[in-house]
Motif scaffolding. Structure first.
Motif, short mmCIF file in Angstrom:
data_model
loop_
_atom_site.label_atom_id
_atom_site.label_comp_id
_atom_site.label_asym_id
_atom_site.label_seq_id
_atom_site.Cartn_x
_atom_site.Cartn_y
_atom_site.Cartn_z
N ASN A 153 0.71 -1.16 0.00
CA ASN A 153 -0.21 0.30 -0.09
C ASN A 153 0.95 1.11 0.27
N SER A 162 -8.65 1.37 8.27
CA SER A 162 -7.11 0.47 7.06
C SER A 162 -6.89 -0.38 7.62
N THR A 163 -6.05 -1.52 6.20
CA THR A 163 -4.84 -2.29 6.87
C THR A 163 -4.00 -2.36 5.76
N GLY A 222 -4.02 -4.33 10.67
CA GLY A 222 -5.05 -3.29 11.11
C GLY A 222 -4.17 -2.08 11.94
#
Length: 261
Positions: A153, A162-163, A222
């Motif tokens: 990410n 979010s993770t 997370g």
């Protein structure tokens, strides 16, 4: 069942470093609006505990990657004394020249640190990513370090709730069963004073936050709070000895998370 046994065995075989040692790359901002030199602190510390700071020797390397081009920044590194809550320690100030739009992947390869309490050396090869004008260029590309965490990410565009996922690499290959120590920067350093600030959260009652990579070297976490999060893959590097003693060559990645507004 067989996969779980292999992962567990790999994790047991990795050397354990002292809890919560983290090499910080700290900048006040990771999203840069204007071109210029971005101040950075290089500090070896216990950031979630706001605790003991360790003396650093001069880094072996300090550089950046922008648009695939490597730039040596060692001439921008200067020794300084970091004032922690518990003690003062040798650290370094630095700056990153951010001019054009895109990503700036910043890397520190420190000199190995001798941890007397465990009679081992620790070398935390650390990455962080700055960005100018939200143009993605380099964040998802490996740097070619002995060991590194490749983010899956954008590390400067993570949303709370979010993770975040990454893959641990050693000599370019995924590491299954790697232990990932996860740390929150509870007290962000004041770079002007080069000193700690007051903690915003307390350390976890259950000790260090830990994840284990899967068969493909991937971990996921997370994100519960805004701020800077660090991930350290313990003993993931190929070098295991220094000065006749055990070396834990770790890959460290810092990311920044924000609230969705």
């Amino acid at each position: 069942m067989k996969l779980m046994s292999l992962v567990a065995a790999a994790a047991i075989s990795l050397p354990m470093t002292a809890s919560a040692h983290f090499l910080l790359h700290h900048t006040d901002e990771v999203l840069i609006d204007r071109p210029g030199d971005v101040p950075m602190g290089l500090i070896f510390w216990h950031p979630m505990e706001n605790g003991h700071a360790m003396d650093m020797e001069k880094p072996e390397e300090f550089f950046m990657i922008h648009n695939g081009e490597k730039t040596d920044l060692m001439d921008r590194v200067a020794p300084a004394i970091f004032k922690g809550k518990e003690n003062e320690a040798a650290a370094f100030t630095a700056s990153v020249p951010v001019k054009r739009s895109g990503d700036y992947v910043v890397v520190t390869k420190p000199a190995p640190y001798y941890e007397e309490s465990e009679d081992i050396y620790i070398q935390q090869i650390t990455k962080s990513v700055l960005n100018r004008n939200t143009l993605p260029t380099d964040w998802d590309q490996p740097v070619g370090l002995p060991t590194e965490i490749l983010p899956l990410n954008k590390p400067y565009n993570v949303i709370v709730g979010s993770t975040f996922s990454g893959v641990v690499l050693s000599e370019g290959k995924p590491v299954a069963g790697a232990e990932i120590e996860i740390e929150y920067m509870a007290a962000e350093p004041d770079l002007a004073a080069f000193a700690t600030t007051e903690s915003t959260v307390q350390p976890m009652a259950g000790g260090s936050i830990v994840a284990i990579t899967d068969a493909n070297g991937v971990f996921t976490f997370g994100i519960p709070a805004a701020g800077h999060w660090g991930f350290a893959a313990l003993g993931s590097g190929p070098v295991t000895e220094h000065n006749g003693k055990e070396l834990s060559q770790d890959a460290v990645l810092w990311i920044h998370a924000t609230e969705l507004k």
